[in-house]
Design a protein around this motif. Structure first.
Motif, PDB file in Angstrom:
ATOM      1  N   TYR A  54      23.822 -32.010 -21.980  1.00  0.00           N
ATOM      2  CA  TYR A  54      24.568 -30.773 -22.628  1.00  0.00           C
ATOM      3  C   TYR A  54      25.883 -30.708 -21.645  1.00  0.00           C
ATOM      4  O   TYR A  54      26.942 -30.581 -22.319  1.00  0.00           O
ATOM      5  N   PHE A  55      25.967 -30.751 -20.450  1.00  0.00           N
ATOM      6  CA  PHE A  55      27.212 -30.666 -19.720  1.00  0.00           C
ATOM      7  C   PHE A  55      28.205 -31.941 -19.946  1.00  0.00           C
ATOM      8  O   PHE A  55      29.203 -31.307 -19.913  1.00  0.00           O
ATOM      9  N   VAL A  56      27.574 -32.824 -19.878  1.00  0.00           N
ATOM     10  CA  VAL A  56      28.526 -34.235 -20.196  1.00  0.00           C
ATOM     11  C   VAL A  56      29.004 -34.085 -21.739  1.00  0.00           C
ATOM     12  O   VAL A  56      30.214 -34.393 -21.756  1.00  0.00           O
ATOM     13  N   ALA A  57      28.312 -33.377 -22.774  1.00  0.00           N
ATOM     14  CA  ALA A  57      29.026 -33.099 -23.845  1.00  0.00           C
ATOM     15  C   ALA A  57      30.066 -32.008 -23.815  1.00  0.00           C
ATOM     16  O   ALA A  57      31.004 -32.225 -24.606  1.00  0.00           O
ATOM     17  N   ARG A  58      29.704 -31.085 -23.059  1.00  0.00           N
ATOM     18  CA  ARG A  58      30.804 -29.768 -22.708  1.00  0.00           C
ATOM     19  C   ARG A  58      31.975 -30.568 -22.236  1.00  0.00           C
ATOM     20  O   ARG A  58      32.949 -29.984 -22.341  1.00  0.00           O
ATOM     21  N   GLN A  59      32.185 -31.528 -21.262  1.00  0.00           N
ATOM     22  CA  GLN A  59      33.039 -31.932 -20.489  1.00  0.00           C
ATOM     23  C   GLN A  59      33.038 -33.384 -20.577  1.00  0.00           C
ATOM     24  O   GLN A  59      32.795 -34.184 -19.487  1.00  0.00           O
ATOM     25  N   LEU A  67      28.848 -33.060 -12.227  1.00  0.00           N
ATOM     26  CA  LEU A  67      27.595 -32.770 -12.763  1.00  0.00           C
ATOM     27  C   LEU A  67      26.504 -32.315 -11.719  1.00  0.00           C
ATOM     28  O   LEU A  67      25.774 -31.436 -11.730  1.00  0.00           O
ATOM     29  N   LEU A  68      26.617 -33.159 -10.219  1.00  0.00           N
ATOM     30  CA  LEU A  68      25.787 -32.444  -9.179  1.00  0.00           C
ATOM     31  C   LEU A  68      26.004 -31.142  -8.959  1.00  0.00           C
ATOM     32  O   LEU A  68      25.098 -30.211  -8.761  1.00  0.00           O
ATOM     33  N   ARG A  69      27.290 -30.879  -8.895  1.00  0.00           N
ATOM     34  CA  ARG A  69      27.671 -29.488  -8.515  1.00  0.00           C
ATOM     35  C   ARG A  69      26.971 -28.302  -9.639  1.00  0.00           C
ATOM     36  O   ARG A  69      26.434 -27.178  -9.327  1.00  0.00           O
ATOM     37  N   LEU A  70      27.160 -28.662 -10.891  1.00  0.00           N
ATOM     38  CA  LEU A  70      26.682 -27.764 -11.966  1.00  0.00           C
ATOM     39  C   LEU A  70      25.284 -27.664 -12.027  1.00  0.00           C
ATOM     40  O   LEU A  70      24.642 -26.530 -12.124  1.00  0.00           O
ATOM     41  N   ARG A 104      32.954 -41.220 -13.919  1.00  0.00           N
ATOM     42  CA  ARG A 104      33.135 -40.323 -15.002  1.00  0.00           C
ATOM     43  C   ARG A 104      32.158 -40.630 -16.152  1.00  0.00           C
ATOM     44  O   ARG A 104      31.630 -41.946 -16.396  1.00  0.00           O
ATOM     45  N   LEU A 105      31.715 -39.567 -16.576  1.00  0.00           N
ATOM     46  CA  LEU A 105      30.352 -39.720 -17.541  1.00  0.00           C
ATOM     47  C   LEU A 105      30.828 -39.375 -19.134  1.00  0.00           C
ATOM     48  O   LEU A 105      31.530 -38.243 -19.249  1.00  0.00           O
ATOM     49  N   PHE A 106      30.302 -40.014 -20.076  1.00  0.00           N
ATOM     50  CA  PHE A 106      30.501 -39.763 -21.247  1.00  0.00           C
ATOM     51  C   PHE A 106      29.248 -40.126 -22.000  1.00  0.00           C
ATOM     52  O   PHE A 106      28.596 -40.862 -21.747  1.00  0.00           O
ATOM     53  N   ALA A 156      33.118 -23.360 -11.688  1.00  0.00           N
ATOM     54  CA  ALA A 156      32.741 -24.622 -12.188  1.00  0.00           C
ATOM     55  C   ALA A 156      32.163 -24.098 -13.694  1.00  0.00           C
ATOM     56  O   ALA A 156      32.445 -24.511 -14.830  1.00  0.00           O
ATOM     57  N   VAL A 157      31.479 -22.901 -13.888  1.00  0.00           N
ATOM     58  CA  VAL A 157      31.023 -22.466 -15.224  1.00  0.00           C
ATOM     59  C   VAL A 157      32.201 -21.984 -15.931  1.00  0.00           C
ATOM     60  O   VAL A 157      32.268 -22.203 -17.147  1.00  0.00           O
ATOM     61  N   ALA A 158      33.307 -21.430 -15.330  1.00  0.00           N
ATOM     62  CA  ALA A 158      34.507 -20.837 -16.111  1.00  0.00           C
ATOM     63  C   ALA A 158      35.394 -22.188 -16.580  1.00  0.00           C
ATOM     64  O   ALA A 158      35.851 -22.034 -17.644  1.00  0.00           O
ATOM     65  N   GLU A 159      35.248 -22.969 -15.963  1.00  0.00           N
ATOM     66  CA  GLU A 159      36.023 -24.457 -16.351  1.00  0.00           C
ATOM     67  C   GLU A 159      35.459 -24.815 -17.439  1.00  0.00           C
ATOM     68  O   GLU A 159      36.161 -25.526 -18.531  1.00  0.00           O
ATOM     69  N   LEU A 160      34.156 -24.700 -18.051  1.00  0.00           N
ATOM     70  CA  LEU A 160      33.429 -25.213 -19.131  1.00  0.00           C
ATOM     71  C   LEU A 160      33.912 -24.353 -20.384  1.00  0.00           C
ATOM     72  O   LEU A 160      33.964 -24.943 -21.293  1.00  0.00           O
TER      73      LEU A 160
END
Length: 164
Positions: A54-59, A67-70, A104-106, A156-160
């Motif tokens: 989900y988070f890699v798709a978002r960013q 991702l560790l932080r999120l 970086r993750l994709f 971090a959530v606001a950046e999403l």
């Protein structure tokens, strides 16, 4: 009329109202995520894999450290999740262009398709709930959820949201 549809008491910080909010949050989340869990049950993946997708798709291009932080999990746990996703052909890592130490993750095309299937299950249910609650309720719901975030995670959530 069921108590879950009664307006909250003006004394909303009483224990009964706080407990009711916790119950609704718990059962609402459980009901929402069950659809994705059912889909994941036929795969080698679980909730941690779903959250990572989900988070890699978002960013796209999210760093492993981001991702560790999120996700707020250990490096070892994330390492296992990313290994599973890479071995399954859903995620790829690329070295950062400016900082070669960054990974970086994709999502791969298969990863995008799988994440979209999972997201669509959640999207439909969230859209139904939003429509039932009404536009005014959505902002209040978001404000309460933001208030539950620890201060160090709020940025971090606001950046999403910046890509929306």
């Amino acid at each position: 009329m069921a108590d879950s549809f009664l307006p909250p008491s003006p004394l909303f910080l009483r224990e009964a109202e706080v407990r009711r909010g916790i119950e609704l949050l718990y059962f609402g989340y459980s009901s929402l995520i069950k659809r994705a869990d059912d889909k994941l049950a036929g795969t080698p993946y679980g909730r941690a894999h779903h959250r990572a997708l989900y988070f890699v798709a978002r960013q796209p291009g999210l760093t492993v450290s981001g991702l560790l932080r999120l996700l707020d999990i250990t490096k070892q746990s994330l390492g296992r999740v990313l290994t599973d996703l890479q071995d399954g052909g859903l995620v790829e890592q690329k070295v950062g262009e400016r900082d070669r130490r960054q990974r970086r993750l994709f999502l791969t095309d298969a990863g995008k398709a799988f994440e979209h299937e999972l997201f669509d299950l959640l999207r439909r249910r969230m859209a139904e709930a939003y429509a039932e609650a009404g536009q005014q309720a959505v902002g209040g719901f978001w404000a309460v959820l933001r208030g539950l975030l620890p201060p160090d995670l709020r940025e971090a959530v606001a950046e999403l949201q910046q890509d929306d």
